[in-house]
Write an enzyme that holds these catalytic residues in place. Structure first.
Site, short mmCIF file in Angstrom:
data_model
loop_
_atom_site.label_atom_id
_atom_site.label_comp_id
_atom_site.label_asym_id
_atom_site.label_seq_id
_atom_site.Cartn_x
_atom_site.Cartn_y
_atom_site.Cartn_z
N ASP A 13 0.81 -1.22 0.00
CA ASP A 13 0.00 0.00 0.00
C ASP A 13 0.84 1.28 0.00
O ASP A 13 0.43 2.30 0.54
CB ASP A 13 -0.96 0.04 1.22
CG ASP A 13 -1.79 -1.22 1.31
OD1 ASP A 13 -2.23 -1.70 0.26
OD2 ASP A 13 -1.98 -1.73 2.43
N LYS A 16 2.20 2.23 -5.10
CA LYS A 16 2.90 1.75 -6.31
C LYS A 16 2.07 1.98 -7.56
O LYS A 16 2.61 2.30 -8.61
CB LYS A 16 3.20 0.24 -6.19
CG LYS A 16 4.16 -0.12 -5.09
CD LYS A 16 4.37 -1.61 -5.00
CE LYS A 16 3.18 -2.40 -4.54
NZ LYS A 16 2.75 -2.16 -3.15
N GLY A 40 -4.20 -4.40 -4.67
CA GLY A 40 -5.20 -3.42 -5.10
C GLY A 40 -4.48 -2.16 -5.48
O GLY A 40 -4.12 -1.37 -4.62
N HIS A 41 -4.19 -2.01 -6.76
CA HIS A 41 -3.40 -0.86 -7.20
C HIS A 41 -4.32 0.25 -7.71
O HIS A 41 -5.04 0.07 -8.69
CB HIS A 41 -2.37 -1.30 -8.25
CG HIS A 41 -1.35 -2.25 -7.68
ND1 HIS A 41 -0.64 -3.14 -8.43
CD2 HIS A 41 -0.93 -2.43 -6.41
CE1 HIS A 41 0.17 -3.83 -7.63
NE2 HIS A 41 0.01 -3.41 -6.41
N GLN A 219 2.28 -6.00 -3.24
CA GLN A 219 2.56 -6.04 -1.80
C GLN A 219 3.88 -5.27 -1.52
O GLN A 219 4.19 -4.34 -2.22
CB GLN A 219 2.60 -7.47 -1.25
CG GLN A 219 1.24 -8.15 -1.25
CD GLN A 219 0.87 -8.80 -2.57
OE1 GLN A 219 1.67 -9.51 -3.13
NE2 GLN A 219 -0.33 -8.58 -3.03
P1 IMP Z 1 -2.68 -12.69 1.71
O1 IMP Z 1 -1.70 -12.18 0.73
O2 IMP Z 1 -4.11 -12.41 1.34
O3 IMP Z 1 -2.44 -14.13 2.07
O4 IMP Z 1 -2.46 -11.89 3.09
C1 IMP Z 1 -1.27 -12.02 3.87
C2 IMP Z 1 -0.89 -10.68 4.49
O5 IMP Z 1 -0.48 -9.79 3.46
C3 IMP Z 1 -2.03 -9.96 5.21
O6 IMP Z 1 -1.49 -9.25 6.30
C4 IMP Z 1 -2.56 -9.00 4.18
O7 IMP Z 1 -3.20 -7.89 4.76
C5 IMP Z 1 -1.26 -8.60 3.49
N1 IMP Z 1 -1.46 -8.17 2.10
C6 IMP Z 1 -1.70 -8.93 1.03
N2 IMP Z 1 -1.81 -8.19 -0.08
C7 IMP Z 1 -1.62 -6.92 0.30
C8 IMP Z 1 -1.57 -5.69 -0.41
O8 IMP Z 1 -1.71 -5.61 -1.64
N3 IMP Z 1 -1.34 -4.57 0.35
C9 IMP Z 1 -1.12 -4.64 1.68
N4 IMP Z 1 -1.13 -5.77 2.39
C10 IMP Z 1 -1.39 -6.91 1.70
#
Ligand code: IMP
Length: 433
Positions: A13, A16, A40-41, A219
């Site tokens: 977040d 990017k 989520g970009h 991420q």
């Molecule tokens: P997962 O990727 O859904 O398995 O989530 C694992 C961890 O990564 C959690 O803490 C999510 O909130 C975090 N996470 C996954 N994708 C994002 C992202 O695009 N932005 C911020 N945090 C993310």
């Protein structure tokens, strides 16, 4: 022309999407290579807001080819709705989207497992089935998009996986299992038929068109499965480490790429896990309100805190960053004082690196250096000369501490809200001046 790699330098977040959108017009190909619809970009173009979860952000430029590379895990239903959503808004990507034939699929049973695992011990995942899809991949039970070529083979594999998940669901979690094999098969094959022309050997394509590529990390480095705050991480290599396995390109391919890390002027994180500079009281709420810190995929409020330079320096090291882009400095505009974390104190001892051990990370007491706030609006400014002296002082400190040049500031969500801090970058042929 050099290739460009854009990476999150914190816990995701960082903004990017906006940066990729801005810089990708200089590139002919834009690639996502890890993660899935957990990302989520967000991009604002001509006052229209776009949130892309699977498609590379650069694809919003009409001439740019978008690539979904093999390291991603692909939810075909999300992909279909994202493609159709763009078509409705006048952007047709069907002729310029390529999908690696080695990409693993996220199927409804992965999302079910994500939910079940979260019930037992919460990571705070996005519930998009990401962890379970990578579990299946590395457990050699995954289904790749190329498997759909042989419909009968796919039907058998799907059946086997569904039975496996049914047992876990009913016997381990004592829950009713309601997924239907036929409907998953039908919907997967229907969408596959509509995108099969896009499926190809993407690594060969990238090798043949090896210049002018922008690689778009999702991420952030601190969520990397190996280098992040394990187990509170995502299930892919979201640092630079994921580039080679995520694209199928040899490591040498990236020797001449330019690596940019994106970081907010403060820190946020969604989900559970250690966060040394988290502000739990009023100051944290103020950052959340001013920064609009709510997840673009799940809408969850983000945890907020001061800029953690120990973590940022670690990211610069892990990714060997050539430059940093700092986003959202304007969120700090009204603060009397701005703090940055310059060391971690663990059991009375100081360290300036991120420990691997979760229990050590949880015992961190941040050591802060305090800067005078600038108390002036930096929102939307586009020239270095307009930056308050206090903000420039903070930026110089970030550069010195992380040993990385801050090359740009993003001063708002719109495409034109940014300023370059370097007139000439060390390697200027990456398309920007
Ligand atoms: P997962 O990727 O859904 O398995 O989530 C694992 C961890 O990564 C959690 O803490 C999510 O909130 C975090 N996470 C996954 N994708 C994002 C992202 O695009 N932005 C911020 N945090 C993310």
């Amino acid at each position: 022309m050099e290739n460009l790699v854009i990476l999150g330098a914190q816990w995701g977040d960082e903004g990017k999407g906006k940066i990729v959108d801005l810089l990708s017009e200089n590139y002919s190909v834009t690639v996502r290579y890890q993660g899935g619809s957990n990302a989520g970009h967000t991009v604002i173009v001509n006052d229209q807001k776009f949130i892309l979860h699977l498609l590379p952000t650069g694809i919003l430029h009409n001439e740019v080819i978008g690539v979904i590379a093999q390291g991603m895990v692909l939810d075909l239903e999300v992909l279909e709705s994202e493609i159709n959503g763009l078509i409705e808004r006048g952007i047709d990507v069907r002729e310029r989207l390529f999908i690696s034939d080695r990409t693993h699929l996220v199927l409804p049973y992965h999302k079910l497992l994500d939910k079940l695992f979260e019930k037992k011990s919460s990571i705070g995942t996005t519930l998009r089935g990401i962890g379970p899809a990578y579990m299946f991949k590395f457990g050699r039970k995954g289904i790749r998009i190329s498997d759909l070529e042989d419909a009968e083979e796919f039907r058998l594999k799907l059946k086997e996986n569904i039975e496996f998940v049914r047992e876990i669901c009913e016997k381990v979690y004592c829950e009713t299992f309601e997924l239907n094999h036929t409907s998953i098969y039908d919907s997967t094959m229907r969408i596959y038929e509509s995108i099969r022309e896009m499926v190809r050997d993407v690594s060969a394509f990238l090798l043949d068109n090896s210049e002018g590529i922008l690689f778009e990390g999702a991420q952030g480095t601190l969520l990397d499965i190996d280098m992040g705050t394990y187990p509170f991480v995502t299930s892919s290599n979201s640092s630079a480490l994921g580039l080679s396995n995520g694209t199928g390109l040899p490591p040498k391919f990236f020797n001449n790429s330019f690596f940019l890390g994106i970081a907010k002027a403060y820190t946020t994180r969604v989900g559970e896990g250690p966060f040394p500079t988290e502000l739990k009281g009023e100051e944290g709420d103020r950052l959340r309100d001013l920064g609009g810190e709510y997840g673009s995929t799940t809408g969850r409020p983000r945890r907020c805190g001061w800029l953690d330079l120990v973590a940022l320096k670690y990211s610069a090291r892990v990714n060997s960053l050539d430059g940093l882009i700092i986003t959202k400095p304007d969120v700090l505009d009204t603060f009397e004082e701005v703090k940055v974390c310059v060391a971690y104190e663990i059991d009375g001892e100081r360290t300036d690196t991120l420990p691997a051990s979760l229990s050590r990370l949880e015992r961190v007491k941040p050591v802060y250096r305090t800067f005078k706030g600038w108390k002036k609006s930096t929102k939307g400014i586009t020239r270095k000369e307009e930056l308050p002296a206090e903000a420039l002082e903070l930026i110089s400190f970030v550069e010195e501490f992380t040993e990385t040049k801050v090359v740009m500031l993003s001063t708002g969500p719109k495409r034109n809200e940014y300023l370059w801090l370097t007139e000439t970058l060390q390697r200027t042929n990456a398309g920007y001046t």
